[in-house]
Design an enzyme around this catalytic site. Structure first.
Site, PDB file in Angstrom:
ATOM      1  N   HIS A 152       0.839  -1.207   0.000  1.00 47.13           N
ATOM      2  CA  HIS A 152       0.000   0.000   0.000  1.00 47.13           C
ATOM      3  C   HIS A 152       0.877   1.261   0.000  1.00 47.13           C
ATOM      4  O   HIS A 152       0.727   2.144  -0.845  1.00 47.13           O
ATOM      5  CB  HIS A 152      -0.919  -0.015   1.229  1.00 47.13           C
ATOM      6  CG  HIS A 152      -1.735   1.236   1.396  1.00 47.13           C
ATOM      7  ND1 HIS A 152      -3.049   1.317   1.011  1.00 47.13           N
ATOM      8  CD2 HIS A 152      -1.418   2.457   1.888  1.00 47.13           C
ATOM      9  CE1 HIS A 152      -3.506   2.531   1.258  1.00 47.13           C
ATOM     10  NE2 HIS A 152      -2.535   3.250   1.794  1.00 47.13           N
ATOM     11  N   GLU A 153       1.785   1.332   0.958  1.00 47.88           N
ATOM     12  CA  GLU A 153       2.637   2.525   1.049  1.00 47.88           C
ATOM     13  C   GLU A 153       3.510   2.652  -0.189  1.00 47.88           C
ATOM     14  O   GLU A 153       3.804   3.763  -0.639  1.00 47.88           O
ATOM     15  CB  GLU A 153       3.490   2.497   2.322  1.00 47.88           C
ATOM     16  CG  GLU A 153       2.679   2.539   3.621  1.00 47.88           C
ATOM     17  CD  GLU A 153       1.670   3.685   3.685  1.00 47.88           C
ATOM     18  OE1 GLU A 153       1.910   4.738   3.063  1.00 47.88           O
ATOM     19  OE2 GLU A 153       0.624   3.517   4.343  1.00 47.88           O
ATOM     20  N   HIS A 185       1.704   4.561  -2.780  1.00 43.32           N
ATOM     21  CA  HIS A 185       1.851   6.020  -2.635  1.00 43.32           C
ATOM     22  C   HIS A 185       3.213   6.457  -3.188  1.00 43.32           C
ATOM     23  O   HIS A 185       3.337   7.492  -3.847  1.00 43.32           O
ATOM     24  CB  HIS A 185       1.794   6.425  -1.161  1.00 43.32           C
ATOM     25  CG  HIS A 185       0.433   6.370  -0.535  1.00 43.32           C
ATOM     26  ND1 HIS A 185      -0.643   7.055  -1.043  1.00 43.32           N
ATOM     27  CD2 HIS A 185      -0.011   5.750   0.595  1.00 43.32           C
ATOM     28  CE1 HIS A 185      -1.704   6.842  -0.245  1.00 43.32           C
ATOM     29  NE2 HIS A 185      -1.342   6.051   0.739  1.00 43.32           N
ATOM     30  N   HIS A 195       3.116   6.663  -6.861  1.00 46.11           N
ATOM     31  CA  HIS A 195       2.349   7.844  -7.268  1.00 46.11           C
ATOM     32  C   HIS A 195       3.267   9.075  -7.263  1.00 46.11           C
ATOM     33  O   HIS A 195       3.208   9.920  -8.159  1.00 46.11           O
ATOM     34  CB  HIS A 195       1.178   8.023  -6.295  1.00 46.11           C
ATOM     35  CG  HIS A 195       0.071   8.905  -6.784  1.00 46.11           C
ATOM     36  ND1 HIS A 195      -0.934   9.335  -5.949  1.00 46.11           N
ATOM     37  CD2 HIS A 195      -0.198   9.445  -7.993  1.00 46.11           C
ATOM     38  CE1 HIS A 195      -1.779  10.091  -6.639  1.00 46.11           C
ATOM     39  NE2 HIS A 195      -1.347  10.182  -7.880  1.00 46.11           N
TER      40      HIS A 195
END
Ligand SMILES: [Zn+2]
Length: 677
Positions: A465-466, A469, A472
């Site tokens: 998940h991290e 980011h 992104h």
């Protein structure tokens, strides 16, 4: 004695020179940075300088603003990463001192009437300016930002806003520091290894090590995660120890934070009213992809009934397994594990040996990014991160061109706040000629020296998940720093990170990293299948725990101006009852006293709903990856170009429709969360 923040870093990718940065550098750099930016803004708005100001153009106003504040940006980004990840009493004191001054600084710019007049003039002429779409979108965002900050208000109201913002900044910092201190103070100290029965051997060793590190030799210390339901509740055999652990977790902030919470709620409502909104939630959502409080409420309240029904079915199964009338909160996770074992033959501890940190990083997260986006990662041991445990990797594109730097800091420590998050320390921008430097922080218990770090499935998911980011931020390809990477609407920002979770159990990726840390054998296929089946049991708990926190956030921020919300605990109870989400056996994911997402800084205030709002897009996107008939590399290229690369440089929902070919549909989320019944 030069201050490393005052000039661009000479290191590759302008990586902050962490080895040279001392605590005493921050304050002078903040002060110099604010002074520099105020002078730049005065020049832009024509107040200082010689002669009469030039008429406003996009370049001399908007672009000039984007170029301003270089020193302040460098020191702010490095400081917020450092205080979250490796703080000290000195840094905490500085944070408390500087946060109201930074709020005052932002207001000095956002409420500058001469500056706003120029932005507004450009905005009114926007049709004639013939700007490219990215610049036009930036102008729109600047105009919105100034209006939302109060630029159109009268002088008395602007003064009151300045006071409110400064006080809120101080309160948010105080709240965060209380949570930090309380979380440490509430760590559970146990006298004997017997009390830890049920925990894996390595976790017992880590608890003993933790005791030594904290000066409690011979004791076993369980440090707390940021959320309510501590992971050890799943395996501790002694019900009394489980009760103590949960009580310690739920009690954080109960003594230190209620007055701060009430004051923040009152001030946020007052500010919303000044700006013409009924409450803080209405103010926040007006600037989000959701657009209206009705849209958020319709979705949330629609999920409550099926989620609670699902959780009640789980509760019955747990009570039956435990042989009790009604399952208690401290026993939920424990019996949930037993049911998973009985029904699906899945034992969480059997998975850990296959989930070794180094392999999850390199053969999992990095490998997936290579397969999907063509990226490659090389560790740069010659470069230093913000802490000895942080590691720096250079990221290259498929054609070998540089993408940026990724800093991974996966281990927990006393100086790090709880939770997992991503930071940007250098923003990608073509205007400034910068490539991104991004950081991931997790709180994985550091194993004793020489032992491998073996993760739970939850920790693996968090790591992916991290890393989503991080991607992104890394794949950002925009002109303006304001639109760089993760600087998108708050109810959109969790979308790319949630999408990246899909690769954790994508067969090609899983087979590449999930290997036994001693024998190298792949995780047995049937274990994976059973694990996936078992995941669906527990969706009731996960959804209710999350929705309860979301609705609690919503309740705090729909309090109208001029209303004292009253006693914090009573407010909390009443709110959960009112929304029909109260289940005593499922504590809310964060109680108000340690709900840092919404009360420390306030980035998620009235925005915690964004996780599930984003998950609609996420689940719909996973369907697309699975069913569009393209290879993951081809799909990855499209997703990268249409969505990740554009950051906040265009309308978020237009970016979504750009690759999906239509707006989002909620069905895939309902199926995933077992909410179709
Ligand atoms: Zn996230």
């Amino acid at each position: 004695m030069s201050n490393p923040f005052l000039s661009p870093s000479p290191l590759p990718f302008e990586l902050p020179p962490f080895a040279e940065i001392r605590e005493e550098h921050y304050l002078p750099a903040f002060e110099a940075g604010m002074a520099e930016q105020l002078a730049e803004v005065a020049a832009i708005s024509g107040i200082s300088g010689t002669g009469s100001p030039e008429p406003p153009t996009f370049e001399n106003t908007i672009e000039a603003l984007e170029r301003s504040g270089a020193v302040l940006s460098r020191v702010s980004l490095a400081f917020s990463n450092k205080t979250a990840s490796d703080t000290t009493p000195g840094l905490q004191a500085l944070d408390a001192e500087i946060s109201p001054r930074l709020a005052e600084h932002s207001d000095a710019i956002n409420l500058d009437q001469a500056l706003f007049a120029r932005i507004d003039a450009l905005y009114q002429q926007r049709a004639e300016l013939r700007l490219d779409p990215e610049s036009e979108h930036l102008l729109q965002r600047y105009h919105d930002r100034f209006v939302r900050a109060g630029a159109r208000l009268g002088e008395a109201e602007r003064d009151r806003l300045r006071q409110i913002n400064a006080e809120l900044a101080s309160l948010g910092t105080a709240f965060e520091q209380n949570v930090f201190a309380d979380t440490r103070a509430a760590a559970l100290v146990l006298d004997s290894a017997e009390e830890l029965a049920g925990l894996p051997e390595l976790a017992v060793a880590a608890a003993a090590e933790n005791g030594r590190a904290l000066g409690r030799d011979g004791k076993y210390v369980l440090s707390l995660q940021s959320y309510s339901n501590q992971p050890e509740l799943a395996s501790l055999d002694d019900p009394a120890v489980r009760r103590r652990l949960l009580a310690a977790s739920l009690g954080r902030g109960a003594g230190s934070n209620p007055d701060l919470i009430r004051r923040m709620v009152v001030l946020r409502a007052e500010r919303a009213a000044l700006l013409g909104f009924a409450n803080h939630a209405e103010y926040v959502v007006a600037d989000q992809t959701a657009g209206s409080t009705e849209a958020v409420e319709t979705m949330l309240t629609g999920l409550v009934r099926p989620a609670v029904a699902n959780a009640r079915r789980e509760a019955e199964a747990l009570a039956a397994e435990a042989g009790v009338e009604r399952i208690e909160a401290a026993d939920w996770k424990y019996w949930s594990e037993k049911v998973r074992k009985a029904r699906y033959d899945v034992d969480a501890s059997v998975m850990r040996p296959y989930l070794e940190l180094e392999s999850v990083i390199r053969n999992g997260a990095f490998f997936a990014a290579e397969q999907v986006y063509g990226l490659s990662f090389t560790e740069r041991t010659d470069l230093v991160g913000h802490h000895p445990d942080s590691r720096v990797f250079e990221v290259k594109d498929a054609d070998g061109s540089p993408v940026g730097l990724f800093i991974g800091d996966w281990f927990a420590r006393e100086s790090k706040r709880g939770g997992a998050w991503m930071n940007e320390v250098v923003l990608q921008s073509h205007l400034l000629g910068t490539l991104p430097v991004v950081v991931n922080n997790l709180n994985i218990v550091k194993p004793p020296a020489g032992e491998p770090a073996l993760l739970s499935w939850d920790e693996v998911t968090t790591l992916f998940h991290e890393f989503g980011h991080a991607l992104h931020g890394l794949l950002s390809d925009v002109r303006y720093p304001l639109a760089s990477g993760t600087q998108v609407a708050q109810d959109f920002v969790e979308y790319p990170s949630q999408v990246n979770e899909m690769w954790a159990d994508w067969p090609l990726v899983l087979a590449n990293y999930a290997k036994h840390h001693v024998t190298g054998e792949p995780m047995p296929a049937e274990l994976v299948t059973r694990m996936k089946q078992a995941e669906s049991f527990g969706e009731g708990f996960r959804t209710v725990e999350y929705l309860a926190a979301t609705l609690l956030d919503w309740a705090w921020h729909t309090v109208p101006a001029g209303t004292d919300p009253g006693d914090v605990e009573a407010f909390e109870t009443a709110a959960l009852e009112r929304y029909g989400i109260a289940m005593p056996e499922i504590p809310v994911r964060y109680r108000s006293g340690y709900f840092a997402h919404i009360f420390a800084g306030g980035w998620y205030a009235a925005g915690y709903y964004g996780y599930i709002w984003s998950e609609v897009l996420d689940a719909d996107t996973v369907e697309w990856f699975k069913e569009n008939g393209k290879s993951i590399r081809e799909s990855g290229e499209i997703f990268r170009r249409e969505l990740l690369a554009v950051g906040g440089s265009k309308d978020a929902m237009a970016a979504f429709a750009g690759f999906r070919g239509r707006g989002p549909e909620i069905e895939p989320l309902l199926v995933r969360r077992g909410l179709t019944g």
